[in-house]
Design a protein around this motif. Structure first.
Motif, PDB file in Angstrom:
ATOM      1  N   LYS A 174       0.904  -1.335  -0.046  1.00  0.00           N
ATOM      2  CA  LYS A 174      -0.061  -0.090  -0.020  1.00  0.00           C
ATOM      3  C   LYS A 174       0.735   1.146  -0.063  1.00  0.00           C
ATOM      4  O   LYS A 174       0.586   2.251  -0.722  1.00  0.00           O
ATOM      5  CB  LYS A 174      -0.902  -0.030   1.127  1.00  0.00           C
ATOM      6  N   GLU A 175       1.964   1.319   0.811  1.00  0.00           N
ATOM      7  CA  GLU A 175       2.900   2.471   0.969  1.00  0.00           C
ATOM      8  C   GLU A 175       3.332   2.905  -0.438  1.00  0.00           C
ATOM      9  O   GLU A 175       3.866   3.918  -0.705  1.00  0.00           O
ATOM     10  CB  GLU A 175       3.857   2.098   1.887  1.00  0.00           C
ATOM     11  N   LYS A 176       3.562   1.942  -1.343  1.00  0.00           N
ATOM     12  CA  LYS A 176       4.088   2.406  -2.480  1.00  0.00           C
ATOM     13  C   LYS A 176       3.207   2.274  -3.831  1.00  0.00           C
ATOM     14  O   LYS A 176       3.600   2.212  -4.862  1.00  0.00           O
ATOM     15  CB  LYS A 176       5.235   1.072  -2.925  1.00  0.00           C
ATOM     16  N   PHE A 177       1.959   2.538  -3.553  1.00  0.00           N
ATOM     17  CA  PHE A 177       0.982   2.752  -4.430  1.00  0.00           C
ATOM     18  C   PHE A 177       0.085   3.783  -4.343  1.00  0.00           C
ATOM     19  O   PHE A 177      -0.272   4.134  -3.273  1.00  0.00           O
ATOM     20  CB  PHE A 177       0.226   1.351  -4.335  1.00  0.00           C
ATOM     21  N   SER A 178      -0.274   4.464  -5.477  1.00  0.00           N
ATOM     22  CA  SER A 178      -1.248   5.580  -5.424  1.00  0.00           C
ATOM     23  C   SER A 178      -2.585   5.247  -5.946  1.00  0.00           C
ATOM     24  O   SER A 178      -2.687   4.399  -7.026  1.00  0.00           O
ATOM     25  CB  SER A 178      -0.816   6.846  -6.296  1.00  0.00           C
ATOM     26  N   ILE A 179      -3.721   5.450  -5.198  1.00  0.00           N
ATOM     27  CA  ILE A 179      -4.829   5.046  -5.679  1.00  0.00           C
ATOM     28  C   ILE A 179      -5.381   5.588  -6.938  1.00  0.00           C
ATOM     29  O   ILE A 179      -5.320   6.782  -7.165  1.00  0.00           O
ATOM     30  CB  ILE A 179      -6.180   5.334  -4.735  1.00  0.00           C
ATOM     31  N   PRO A 180      -5.524   4.906  -7.782  1.00  0.00           N
ATOM     32  CA  PRO A 180      -6.146   5.203  -9.284  1.00  0.00           C
ATOM     33  C   PRO A 180      -7.315   6.066  -9.218  1.00  0.00           C
ATOM     34  O   PRO A 180      -8.255   5.763  -8.601  1.00  0.00           O
ATOM     35  CB  PRO A 180      -6.145   3.931  -9.957  1.00  0.00           C
ATOM     36  N   LYS A 181      -7.266   6.943 -10.135  1.00  0.00           N
ATOM     37  CA  LYS A 181      -8.596   7.638 -10.303  1.00  0.00           C
ATOM     38  C   LYS A 181      -9.458   7.436 -11.736  1.00  0.00           C
ATOM     39  O   LYS A 181     -10.315   7.790 -11.902  1.00  0.00           O
ATOM     40  CB  LYS A 181      -8.377   9.331 -10.345  1.00  0.00           C
ATOM     41  N   ASP A 261      -7.678   2.554   5.747  1.00  0.00           N
ATOM     42  CA  ASP A 261      -6.575   2.774   6.471  1.00  0.00           C
ATOM     43  C   ASP A 261      -5.762   1.448   6.933  1.00  0.00           C
ATOM     44  O   ASP A 261      -4.500   1.453   7.078  1.00  0.00           O
ATOM     45  CB  ASP A 261      -6.491   3.716   7.823  1.00  0.00           C
ATOM     46  N   ARG A 268      -4.763  -5.082  -7.810  1.00  0.00           N
ATOM     47  CA  ARG A 268      -5.029  -4.080  -8.713  1.00  0.00           C
ATOM     48  C   ARG A 268      -5.350  -4.831 -10.086  1.00  0.00           C
ATOM     49  O   ARG A 268      -4.875  -5.868 -10.394  1.00  0.00           O
ATOM     50  CB  ARG A 268      -3.601  -3.430  -9.121  1.00  0.00           C
TER      51      ARG A 268
END
Length: 275
Positions: A174-181, A261, A268
């Motif tokens: 999770k810390e290395k991933f940005s939630i996609p839009k 959280d 993904r």
């Protein structure tokens, strides 16, 4: 006859013992009655009793099937363990299968299917029954091609289907991933998924909890709200986990599977053909 002033006429074939019905009526029954005078009365009594037993059997089967079968759109879902616990479950299974044009011989094949690997299936002339984890799923063959069920295993990296090609990545930190839009990509809390997943067309009766909402919504209503054309709606696919919709492909994920959280790893999914 007398009410309508008709003359009684006996069919000449009634006396011909070459017809089975006449042999029983004119030869066999009179012979039995010489030894058992009440034979005809007993036979009629037993016929009535058997008719009552048949009606009771049919009523019981209907009630058992209602408890066992979960209807979902054009499919019927049957929990394997629950079916196996039924008394005379092979008979109950046959009562379900015969309505789908399966043969009696295929009953044993379906019993073997219960312990087969996921996505194994058996066809009748009109239906397909597929094994999915702890369920048997019955679909009409006409819906199999239009509403194909694709099993997604945890080790799969890509899945080709009529709506494109899904690329799958498991255990992303999770810390290395940005939630996609982008709506063509889904980020799911990996710990919430139960494999295998199912990829299929959406069906009438489907519902999910749109991301950001705490109330469930019918997929049909959601697609209308998205102002999709009839063709777009007909070609909308969903991914489900343990009978819960995870993602309406290219649209929105279910709020119950969102990254929170407490999430540690992300699963993904993105539709490569849409990029």
């Amino acid at each position: 006859v007398s009410d309508n002033k008709l003359t009684f006429v006996e069919d000449s074939s009634n006396a011909n013992i070459y017809y089975t019905r006449n042999y029983f009526r004119n030869e066999l029954l009179p012979s039995i009655q010489k030894v058992f005078p009440q034979a005809e009365e007993n036979i009629l009594h037993n016929i009535n009793r058997l008719n009552e037993i048949t009606a009771l059997y049919d009523d019981t089967v209907v009630k058992i099937k209602e408890r066992l079968i979960e209807k979902k759109g054009n499919e019927e879902h049957i929990p394997v363990l629950k079916l196996q616990k039924q008394l005379s479950f092979k008979t109950i299974l046959w009562e379900i299968l015969k309505e789908k044009t399966f043969t009696a011989a295929q009953t044993d094949e379906v019993i073997k299917l219960m312990n087969a690997v996921n996505s194994s299936y058996i066809d009748s002339s009109t239906h397909r029954i597929i094994k999915n984890r702890k369920w048997l799923i019955i679909s009409k063959l006409e819906h199999v091609s239009n509403n194909q069920i694709i099993v997604i295993n945890q080790s799969d990296k890509n899945i080709s289907f009529a709506g494109g090609e899904l690329m799958l990545q498991a255990n992303i930190n999770k810390e290395k991933f940005s939630i996609p839009k982008d709506r063509n990509e889904a980020a799911i809390d990996a710990s919430l998924l139960i494999f295998p997943l199912l990829l299929r067309k959406w069906q009438k009766g489907d519902y999910f909890y749109p991301l950001g909402m705490q109330k469930k919504k019918k997929v049909s209503r959601f697609l209308i709200d998205q102002k999709l054309s009839l063709t777009q709606k007909d070609n909308t696919w969903v991914i489900e986990s343990n009978k819960k919709i995870v993602w309406i492909v290219n649209q929105r994920i279910d709020d119950r599977f969102k990254v929170a959280d407490t999430t540690q790893n992300i699963f993904r999914i993105f539709n490569k053909s849409s990029f």
